[in-house]
Write a protein that holds these residues in place. Sequence first.
Motif, PDB file in Angstrom:
ATOM      1  N   GLN A  55       0.829  -1.205   0.000  1.00 37.05           N
ATOM      2  CA  GLN A  55       0.000   0.000   0.000  1.00 37.05           C
ATOM      3  C   GLN A  55       0.867   1.261   0.000  1.00 37.05           C
ATOM      4  OE1 GLN A  55      -0.227  -2.638   1.994  1.00 37.05           O
ATOM      5  NE2 GLN A  55      -2.347  -3.103   2.545  1.00 37.05           N
ATOM      6  N   ARG A  56       2.025   1.188   0.658  1.00 34.28           N
ATOM      7  CA  ARG A  56       2.932   2.338   0.694  1.00 34.28           C
ATOM      8  C   ARG A  56       3.584   2.537  -0.674  1.00 34.28           C
ATOM      9  NH1 ARG A  56       7.439   3.236   5.403  1.00 34.28           N
ATOM     10  NH2 ARG A  56       7.367   5.497   5.351  1.00 34.28           N
ATOM     11  N   VAL A  57       3.974   1.438  -1.296  1.00 28.43           N
ATOM     12  CA  VAL A  57       4.563   1.530  -2.631  1.00 28.43           C
ATOM     13  C   VAL A  57       3.536   2.123  -3.589  1.00 28.43           C
ATOM     14  CG1 VAL A  57       5.548   0.223  -4.554  1.00 28.43           C
ATOM     15  CG2 VAL A  57       6.151  -0.374  -2.197  1.00 28.43           C
ATOM     16  N   SER A  58       2.291   1.702  -3.458  1.00 27.40           N
ATOM     17  CA  SER A  58       1.216   2.221  -4.299  1.00 27.40           C
ATOM     18  C   SER A  58       1.014   3.720  -4.053  1.00 27.40           C
ATOM     19  CB  SER A  58      -0.075   1.442  -4.016  1.00 27.40           C
ATOM     20  OG  SER A  58      -1.072   1.762  -4.923  1.00 27.40           O
ATOM     21  N   VAL A  72      -3.097   8.981 -16.061  1.00 25.84           N
ATOM     22  CA  VAL A  72      -3.304  10.035 -15.059  1.00 25.84           C
ATOM     23  C   VAL A  72      -1.963  10.603 -14.623  1.00 25.84           C
ATOM     24  CG1 VAL A  72      -5.512   9.159 -14.238  1.00 25.84           C
ATOM     25  CG2 VAL A  72      -3.404   8.379 -13.149  1.00 25.84           C
ATOM     26  N   GLU A  73      -1.999  11.813 -14.126  1.00 27.01           N
ATOM     27  CA  GLU A  73      -0.800  12.504 -13.676  1.00 27.01           C
ATOM     28  C   GLU A  73      -0.519  12.184 -12.210  1.00 27.01           C
ATOM     29  OE1 GLU A  73      -1.154  16.633 -14.532  1.00 27.01           O
ATOM     30  OE2 GLU A  73      -1.308  16.294 -16.691  1.00 27.01           O
ATOM     31  N   PRO A  74       0.684  12.518 -11.722  1.00 24.27           N
ATOM     32  CA  PRO A  74       0.989  12.297 -10.309  1.00 24.27           C
ATOM     33  C   PRO A  74      -0.071  12.912  -9.400  1.00 24.27           C
ATOM     34  CG  PRO A  74       2.977  12.890 -11.475  1.00 24.27           C
ATOM     35  CD  PRO A  74       1.834  13.062 -12.444  1.00 24.27           C
ATOM     36  N   ALA A  75      -0.325  12.255  -8.304  1.00 24.20           N
ATOM     37  CA  ALA A  75      -1.296  12.638  -7.268  1.00 24.20           C
ATOM     38  C   ALA A  75      -2.730  12.276  -7.639  1.00 24.20           C
ATOM     39  CB  ALA A  75      -1.205  14.111  -6.895  1.00 24.20           C
ATOM     40  N   THR A  76      -2.973  11.816  -8.867  1.00 24.46           N
ATOM     41  CA  THR A  76      -4.313  11.418  -9.274  1.00 24.46           C
ATOM     42  C   THR A  76      -4.425   9.897  -9.183  1.00 24.46           C
ATOM     43  OG1 THR A  76      -4.369  13.259 -10.823  1.00 24.46           O
ATOM     44  CG2 THR A  76      -6.014  11.527 -11.136  1.00 24.46           C
ATOM     45  N   PRO A  77      -5.444   9.367  -8.502  1.00 26.12           N
ATOM     46  CA  PRO A  77      -5.589   7.911  -8.380  1.00 26.12           C
ATOM     47  C   PRO A  77      -5.805   7.241  -9.737  1.00 26.12           C
ATOM     48  CG  PRO A  77      -7.039   9.055  -6.839  1.00 26.12           C
ATOM     49  CD  PRO A  77      -6.484  10.086  -7.768  1.00 26.12           C
ATOM     50  N   CYS A  78      -5.335   6.020  -9.859  1.00 26.01           N
ATOM     51  CA  CYS A  78      -5.568   5.231 -11.063  1.00 26.01           C
ATOM     52  C   CYS A  78      -7.036   4.821 -11.137  1.00 26.01           C
ATOM     53  CB  CYS A  78      -4.716   3.959 -11.052  1.00 26.01           C
ATOM     54  SG  CYS A  78      -2.982   4.236 -11.424  1.00 26.01           S
ATOM     55  N   HIS A  79      -7.468   4.481 -12.343  1.00 25.56           N
ATOM     56  CA  HIS A  79      -8.841   4.021 -12.537  1.00 25.56           C
ATOM     57  C   HIS A  79      -8.866   2.984 -13.655  1.00 25.56           C
ATOM     58  CE1 HIS A  79      -9.348   6.269 -16.321  1.00 25.56           C
ATOM     59  NE2 HIS A  79      -8.583   7.185 -15.721  1.00 25.56           N
ATOM     60  N   ARG A  83     -13.751   3.594 -13.256  1.00 28.22           N
ATOM     61  CA  ARG A  83     -13.972   3.053 -11.901  1.00 28.22           C
ATOM     62  C   ARG A  83     -12.692   3.179 -11.090  1.00 28.22           C
ATOM     63  NH1 ARG A  83     -15.333  -2.745 -12.741  1.00 28.22           N
ATOM     64  NH2 ARG A  83     -14.069  -2.361 -14.562  1.00 28.22           N
ATOM     65  N   ALA A  84     -12.802   3.785  -9.920  1.00 24.65           N
ATOM     66  CA  ALA A  84     -11.637   3.993  -9.062  1.00 24.65           C
ATOM     67  C   ALA A  84     -11.021   2.666  -8.636  1.00 24.65           C
ATOM     68  CB  ALA A  84     -12.042   4.793  -7.831  1.00 24.65           C
ATOM     69  N   ARG A  85      -9.701   2.673  -8.516  1.00 25.48           N
ATOM     70  CA  ARG A  85      -8.955   1.506  -8.024  1.00 25.48           C
ATOM     71  C   ARG A  85      -8.474   1.788  -6.605  1.00 25.48           C
ATOM     72  NH1 ARG A  85      -6.150  -1.971 -11.856  1.00 25.48           N
ATOM     73  NH2 ARG A  85      -4.581  -2.142 -10.213  1.00 25.48           N
ATOM     74  N   THR A  86      -8.276   0.728  -5.823  1.00 25.82           N
ATOM     75  CA  THR A  86      -7.730   0.904  -4.475  1.00 25.82           C
ATOM     76  C   THR A  86      -6.208   0.945  -4.504  1.00 25.82           C
ATOM     77  OG1 THR A  86      -7.817  -1.472  -4.103  1.00 25.82           O
ATOM     78  CG2 THR A  86      -9.711  -0.173  -3.343  1.00 25.82           C
ATOM     79  N   THR A  87      -5.605   0.457  -5.579  1.00 26.70           N
ATOM     80  CA  THR A  87      -4.153   0.495  -5.760  1.00 26.70           C
ATOM     81  C   THR A  87      -3.859   1.069  -7.136  1.00 26.70           C
ATOM     82  OG1 THR A  87      -4.075  -1.727  -6.704  1.00 26.70           O
ATOM     83  CG2 THR A  87      -3.778  -1.539  -4.305  1.00 26.70           C
ATOM     84  N   VAL A  88      -2.608   1.328  -7.401  1.00 23.47           N
ATOM     85  CA  VAL A  88      -2.223   1.810  -8.723  1.00 23.47           C
ATOM     86  C   VAL A  88      -1.924   0.627  -9.638  1.00 23.47           C
ATOM     87  CG1 VAL A  88      -1.293   3.983  -7.829  1.00 23.47           C
ATOM     88  CG2 VAL A  88       0.223   2.023  -8.107  1.00 23.47           C
ATOM     89  N   HIS A  89      -1.902   0.879 -10.931  1.00 17.16           N
ATOM     90  CA  HIS A  89      -1.522  -0.151 -11.888  1.00 17.16           C
ATOM     91  C   HIS A  89      -0.056  -0.540 -11.672  1.00 17.16           C
ATOM     92  CE1 HIS A  89      -4.978   1.608 -14.201  1.00 17.16           C
ATOM     93  NE2 HIS A  89      -5.208   0.313 -14.365  1.00 17.16           N
ATOM     94  N   ALA A  90       0.257  -1.790 -11.959  1.00 18.59           N
ATOM     95  CA  ALA A  90       1.628  -2.279 -11.780  1.00 18.59           C
ATOM     96  C   ALA A  90       2.619  -1.471 -12.622  1.00 18.59           C
ATOM     97  CB  ALA A  90       1.712  -3.758 -12.133  1.00 18.59           C
ATOM     98  N   ARG A  91       2.219  -1.079 -13.796  1.00 19.22           N
ATOM     99  CA  ARG A  91       3.114  -0.308 -14.660  1.00 19.22           C
ATOM    100  C   ARG A  91       3.433   1.066 -14.066  1.00 19.22           C
ATOM    101  NH1 ARG A  91       1.069  -0.050 -20.490  1.00 19.22           N
ATOM    102  NH2 ARG A  91       2.908   1.275 -20.654  1.00 19.22           N
ATOM    103  N   ARG A  92       2.529   1.603 -13.261  1.00 19.85           N
ATOM    104  CA  ARG A  92       2.802   2.895 -12.603  1.00 19.85           C
ATOM    105  C   ARG A  92       3.899   2.716 -11.561  1.00 19.85           C
ATOM    106  NH1 ARG A  92      -1.845   7.039 -10.387  1.00 19.85           N
ATOM    107  NH2 ARG A  92      -0.565   8.909 -10.404  1.00 19.85           N
TER     108      ARG A  92
END
Length: 101
Positions: A55-58, A72-79, A83-92
């Motif tokens: 979760q910290r890495v995300s 999405v740009e930095p500080a914006t959650p992945c989707h 639909r909002a995600r609880t974590t970021v994409h692995a590629r991020r």
Amino acid sequence: MTLHAGAPMPESLRHGMRAKQHPARAVACPHCGAAAHRPCFLRKSGRILTSPHPQRVSAWAQAFACCPDCQVEPATPCHDEGRARTTVHARRCQEAEATAA
């Protein structure tokens, strides 16, 4: 050579230790509550972890990297398609790690 328990660590060693820390330590851990630049820990036992919680890495990747998957740009959650995600994409996370290296 006598070692003293209260002797300060030489700055050269201290800097070398910081260099090995995961860059995700730059943000607080949303899982265990570890402050920025402090290691993650297990809440029940208090044991210090050598690696940060996922979760910290995300959270770190979200704060510092653009996402190649959802654009999405930095500080914006992945989707995922809006639909909002609880974590970021692995590629991020990979993008953030490449930038930090």
